[in-house]
Design a protein around this motif. Structure first.
Motif, PDB file in Angstrom:
ATOM      1  N   LEU A 168       1.175  -1.431   0.284  1.00  0.00           N
ATOM      2  CA  LEU A 168      -0.036  -0.480   0.067  1.00  0.00           C
ATOM      3  C   LEU A 168       0.425   1.246   0.353  1.00  0.00           C
ATOM      4  O   LEU A 168       0.388   2.262  -0.446  1.00  0.00           O
ATOM      5  N   SER A 169       2.068   0.887   0.150  1.00  0.00           N
ATOM      6  CA  SER A 169       2.826   2.438   0.194  1.00  0.00           C
ATOM      7  C   SER A 169       3.171   3.139  -1.508  1.00  0.00           C
ATOM      8  O   SER A 169       3.332   4.030  -0.971  1.00  0.00           O
ATOM      9  N   VAL A 170       3.145   2.351  -2.562  1.00  0.00           N
ATOM     10  CA  VAL A 170       2.847   2.759  -3.588  1.00  0.00           C
ATOM     11  C   VAL A 170       1.387   2.106  -4.755  1.00  0.00           C
ATOM     12  O   VAL A 170       2.093   1.644  -5.868  1.00  0.00           O
ATOM     13  N   VAL A 171       0.659   2.470  -4.495  1.00  0.00           N
ATOM     14  CA  VAL A 171      -0.299   1.836  -4.937  1.00  0.00           C
ATOM     15  C   VAL A 171      -0.519   1.961  -6.630  1.00  0.00           C
ATOM     16  O   VAL A 171      -0.462   0.818  -7.177  1.00  0.00           O
ATOM     17  N   SER A 172       0.357   2.960  -6.806  1.00  0.00           N
ATOM     18  CA  SER A 172      -0.407   3.902  -8.431  1.00  0.00           C
ATOM     19  C   SER A 172       1.035   2.928  -9.207  1.00  0.00           C
ATOM     20  O   SER A 172       1.311   3.023  -9.999  1.00  0.00           O
ATOM     21  N   TRP A 173       2.169   2.470  -8.695  1.00  0.00           N
ATOM     22  CA  TRP A 173       3.204   1.640  -9.217  1.00  0.00           C
ATOM     23  C   TRP A 173       3.485   0.267  -9.730  1.00  0.00           C
ATOM     24  O   TRP A 173       2.223   0.163  -9.035  1.00  0.00           O
ATOM     25  N   PRO A 174       3.904   0.085 -11.220  1.00  0.00           N
ATOM     26  CA  PRO A 174       3.955  -1.193 -11.671  1.00  0.00           C
ATOM     27  C   PRO A 174       4.505  -1.966 -10.470  1.00  0.00           C
ATOM     28  O   PRO A 174       5.139  -2.117  -9.699  1.00  0.00           O
ATOM     29  N   GLU A 175       3.675  -3.379 -10.741  1.00  0.00           N
ATOM     30  CA  GLU A 175       3.826  -4.440  -9.529  1.00  0.00           C
ATOM     31  C   GLU A 175       5.425  -4.883  -8.734  1.00  0.00           C
ATOM     32  O   GLU A 175       5.773  -4.367  -7.963  1.00  0.00           O
ATOM     33  N   GLU A 176       5.667  -4.539 -10.362  1.00  0.00           N
ATOM     34  CA  GLU A 176       7.528  -4.960  -9.559  1.00  0.00           C
ATOM     35  C   GLU A 176       8.342  -4.151  -9.095  1.00  0.00           C
ATOM     36  O   GLU A 176       9.429  -4.619  -8.714  1.00  0.00           O
ATOM     37  N   PHE A 177       8.103  -2.956  -8.805  1.00  0.00           N
ATOM     38  CA  PHE A 177       8.919  -2.366  -8.330  1.00  0.00           C
ATOM     39  C   PHE A 177       7.750  -2.258  -6.510  1.00  0.00           C
ATOM     40  O   PHE A 177       8.193  -0.982  -5.895  1.00  0.00           O
ATOM     41  N   GLY A 178       7.132  -2.921  -6.677  1.00  0.00           N
ATOM     42  CA  GLY A 178       6.054  -3.063  -4.884  1.00  0.00           C
ATOM     43  C   GLY A 178       4.862  -2.050  -4.991  1.00  0.00           C
ATOM     44  O   GLY A 178       4.192  -1.907  -4.123  1.00  0.00           O
ATOM     45  N   GLY A 179       4.447  -1.536  -6.361  1.00  0.00           N
ATOM     46  CA  GLY A 179       2.903  -1.046  -6.016  1.00  0.00           C
ATOM     47  C   GLY A 179       1.691  -2.456  -6.583  1.00  0.00           C
ATOM     48  O   GLY A 179       2.620  -2.703  -6.229  1.00  0.00           O
ATOM     49  N   ARG A 180       0.977  -1.643  -7.483  1.00  0.00           N
ATOM     50  CA  ARG A 180      -0.409  -2.549  -7.439  1.00  0.00           C
ATOM     51  C   ARG A 180      -0.761  -2.307  -8.887  1.00  0.00           C
ATOM     52  O   ARG A 180      -1.650  -2.787  -9.587  1.00  0.00           O
ATOM     53  N   GLY A 181       0.678  -1.313  -9.725  1.00  0.00           N
ATOM     54  CA  GLY A 181      -0.272  -1.224 -10.886  1.00  0.00           C
ATOM     55  C   GLY A 181      -1.937  -0.279 -10.487  1.00  0.00           C
ATOM     56  O   GLY A 181      -2.623  -0.331 -11.904  1.00  0.00           O
ATOM     57  N   ALA A 182      -2.397   0.003 -10.082  1.00  0.00           N
ATOM     58  CA  ALA A 182      -3.353   0.780  -9.636  1.00  0.00           C
ATOM     59  C   ALA A 182      -3.715   1.545 -10.628  1.00  0.00           C
ATOM     60  O   ALA A 182      -3.124   3.117 -10.977  1.00  0.00           O
ATOM     61  N   SER A 183      -4.963   2.316 -11.307  1.00  0.00           N
ATOM     62  CA  SER A 183      -4.831   3.228 -11.592  1.00  0.00           C
ATOM     63  C   SER A 183      -5.120   4.431 -11.031  1.00  0.00           C
ATOM     64  O   SER A 183      -4.950   4.319  -9.464  1.00  0.00           O
ATOM     65  N   LEU A 184      -5.690   6.147 -11.930  1.00  0.00           N
ATOM     66  CA  LEU A 184      -5.204   7.470 -10.922  1.00  0.00           C
ATOM     67  C   LEU A 184      -5.869   7.426  -9.736  1.00  0.00           C
ATOM     68  O   LEU A 184      -6.362   7.925  -8.929  1.00  0.00           O
ATOM     69  N   LEU A 185      -7.528   6.492 -10.810  1.00  0.00           N
ATOM     70  CA  LEU A 185      -8.836   6.549  -9.581  1.00  0.00           C
ATOM     71  C   LEU A 185      -8.648   5.938  -8.200  1.00  0.00           C
ATOM     72  O   LEU A 185      -9.076   6.622  -7.484  1.00  0.00           O
TER      73      LEU A 185
END
Lengths: 292, 374
Positions: free
Chosen positions: B51-68
């Motif tokens: 949950l630290s960087v939800v909008s980043w791609p998964e490979e870097f620790g995110g979830r690839g979440a949309s801007l919304l």
């Protein structure tokens, strides 16, 4: 979630802009008068977002007349009381109507037909006295109630739609004043340069733009939800933004803007009138607090 | 036109809400050594929950979440009263620049550590003689074997007192016109030749610092973008800072809700308008952001209109907190969340480009008024 106008709504706004810019005023021709009329009475039963698009353009071109009343509020009230008698003619623009809606709308804009909301009873009304508005094109009348037409359950919705349309009109008025003032600041030269190059002028115009840009999403959002909370918030913000635009426009134009001949007067005085119409800022701030 | 969240977004919102309800706690100021460490620990907890960087791609620790979904995350985050983000400079300012201009090697090396706050980044833009006039930068970098040697001084560097790394602009060609000849460089705050002198802010804590650089070595691998192209690279970060990413609407809607609650406990008639206007302003910014999210999702770009929102949210933030302090009356001067928020808000009209600069940008680029004397 898609919080943006549809392509059709953008097109409609642009078409209405071109129509009004060409000096045409037969609003029935382009469908404006039919927007809020139910389909069974020959109307378009348009989405409130369409109304907002139309009213921003009507404000943009400072169109005069009982617009909020005749296009939005009366058709909404008449949808369940007396619709067959008047709505087809309102839809085609054959007649115009106005309404007194106590306590926030104590006078009617001059029109061919008058109505009065007496609690939940809708009555016909008759004009008894003319009143002079700051906006010379805005002819107001006091009315007395006549025949009771029946009870309406749509008073709340009609009022909120009226407030919303008025807010959209204010946005358009503000946008037009920003445009004309920006053009003036680009061309008016003093001290050997366009006054629009001075920060004291630029920053005031920037603030006008900020106010309008942040008021528009409230107006659009209120058209989507149509809650009293959102509608009132939109009216407060649009009124403030348009009023700031008016004051700035006058200041930047200088003395020429203070004359009745200059076009600015039409936008400026309409803005002052509409800030107080359909519930002034204090009324709507109260409604926001009550709803929170 | 609608404001409806789809089922998957609602599910995501519920997950975030539940996680925050279980984990949020109040931490001491991140501008103290102990508070900084506690905030770093908090970032690791967020990262463990992805949950630290939800909008980043998964490979870097995110979830690839949309801007919304990012906006929804932020609304939940602020509504829960969760801690400030000590990694903010990195995740909101440097990361977008790395995504736009970084090499794959840089992204792989820097982003995962940033997402977990294993490396906390400080920004190093301003200098004693380069504030609003950022292109007046004098700190420079001299070519050496395999990299550059940094010389000069940076100031008002947020988080630098306790952070690990810094990023900023340095002059690499002193003969070039002033907007050219600048290069975006990343450097280690613990490297030889770096002296960090913390500066106490209004609240007495060292929220920023001066950085003195004396032949600090930066390897070529830590040049971001092309040599000499730093101004353009940095400006791509600037609109993120002013616009969407740094100031999510959730921060203001949450604070406005608390302001309305505060008003209810002491309903001062004279302050009614300001309370209502703060709520309306927060709602306006929220809806405006939804409009921006829609536009970006449909391929639009964040341009000079980020100056419009920067002026708006920074002034809203000040007005909102001033109103709270006025409602509190004599208690307004006492230590507490409203006072912290107020002091924090006062910086808003200054950082990320002063509001005077933003109004110039609005007037010149959006209204087409002539460039004049500043």
């Amino acid at each position: 979630m898609r919080f943006a106008l549809s392509a059709e709504q953008v097109q409609f706004g642009a078409a209405l802009h071109d129509f009004l810019a060409a000096g045409r005023l037969d609003l029935a021709e382009i469908g404006v008068t039919a927007l809020a009329v139910p389909e069974r009475f020959g109307g378009l039963a348009a989405d409130p977002v369409d109304l907002v698009v139309a009213f921003e353009e009507l404000g943009h071109h400072a169109v005069a007349g009982p617009l909020v009343e005749s296009v939005v509020v009366v058709p909404t009230l008449l949808a369940d009381v007396g619709g067959d008698r008047w709505l087809p003619d309102l839809a085609t623009g054959k007649t115009t109507a106005s309404v007194v809606f106590p306590p926030h709308v104590p006078y009617a804009h001059e029109a061919e037909l008058y109505f009065l909301l007496d609690g939940e009873t809708l009555r016909t009304a008759d004009p008894v006295k003319e009143l002079a508005s700051v906006d010379l094109e805005r002819r107001l009348v006091e009315v007395v109630g006549g025949t009771a037409l029946g009870t309406t359950t749509r008073a709340g919705r009609a009022f909120d739609l009226g407030v919303l349309a008025c807010a959209a009109q204010l946005l358009g008025l503000g946008r037009a004043m920003l445009e004309m003032t920006t053009a003036h600041a680009r061309h008016r030269t003093q001290f050997g340069r366009p006054i629009g190059g001075f920060q004291a002028v630029k920053h005031q115009l920037a603030d006008v733009l900020i106010g309008l840009e942040l008021a528009r999403p409230l107006v659009h959002g209120a058209a989507v939800t149509l809650t009293s909370l959102d509608v009132s918030a939109a009216k407060v913000a649009a009124g403030d933004a348009a009023y700031r635009a008016a004051r700035t426009a006058l200041q930047v134009h200088g003395a020429i803007g203070y004359t009745a001949e200059h076009d600015l007067a039409r936008w400026l005085t309409k803005t002052r009138a509409l800030v107080g119409a359909w519930g002034g800022p204090s009324t709507h701030r109260d409604r926001v607090l009550e709803a929170l | 036109m609608d404001l409806d969240l789809d089922d998957a977004t609602l599910e995501f919102r519920d997950e975030v809400r539940a996680w925050l309800a279980e984990h949020v706690r109040r931490l001491s100021s991140m501008d103290t050594e102990a508070g900084f460490a506690a905030h770093r620990e908090w970032e690791r907890e967020l990262a463990d929950a992805r949950l630290s960087v939800v909008s980043w791609p998964e490979e870097f620790g995110g979830r690839g979440a949309s801007l919304l979904r990012w906006v929804v995350f932020e609304e939940e985050y602020h509504a829960a009263g969760a801690p400030g983000r000590v990694s903010q400079n990195g995740i909101f300012l440097l990361a977008p620049t790395l995504f736009a201009h970084g090499t794959p090697e840089q992204r792989a090396r820097l982003l995962p550590a940033m997402a977990r706050a294993d490396e906390v980044w400080a920004q190093a833009w301003s200098e004693p003689e380069a504030g609003s006039d950022l292109a007046a930068i004098r700190s420079h970098a001299v070519r050496t074997d395999g990299g550059w040697l940094l010389r000069g001084q940076k100031t008002w560097s947020s988080r630098a007192a306790f952070a690990d790394k810094g990023f900023g602009l340095f002059r690499t060609d002193r003969d070039a016109p002033r907007h050219r000849g600048l290069t975006y460089l990343l450097f280690d705050l613990r490297a030889d030749g770096v002296t960090v002198r913390p500066i106490a802010q209004l609240d007495g804590e060292p929220g920023f610092a001066e950085i003195f650089l004396d032949d600090v070595f930066v390897p070529d691998a830590d040049v971001l973008g092309e040599v000499g192209d730093g101004w353009r690279v940095a400006m791509s970060t600037a609109s993120s800072e002013r616009g969407l990413s740094l100031r999510s609407p959730g921060r203001f809607t949450a604070a406005a809700g608390r302001l309305v609650d505060l008003w209810r406990t002491s309903p001062d008639r004279a302050l009614r308008d300001r309370v209502v206007d703060a709520w309306i302003g927060a709602q306006a910014y929220r809806l405006h952001t939804f409009g921006t999210v829609t536009r970006l999702a449909e391929g639009g770009a964040l341009g000079p209109e980020s100056s419009v929102t920067k002026v708006f949210w920074s002034e809203l933030d000040v007005a909102l907190h001033e109103t709270a302090l006025d409602l509190l009356g004599p208690r307004g001067e006492l230590e507490g969340e409203w006072l912290d928020g107020y002091l924090f808000s006062l910086a808003g009209p200054i950082y990320a480009g002063t509001n005077e600069i933003q109004r110039d940008v609005i007037a010149e680029r959006l209204l087409g008024l002539p460039r004049g004397d500043r």
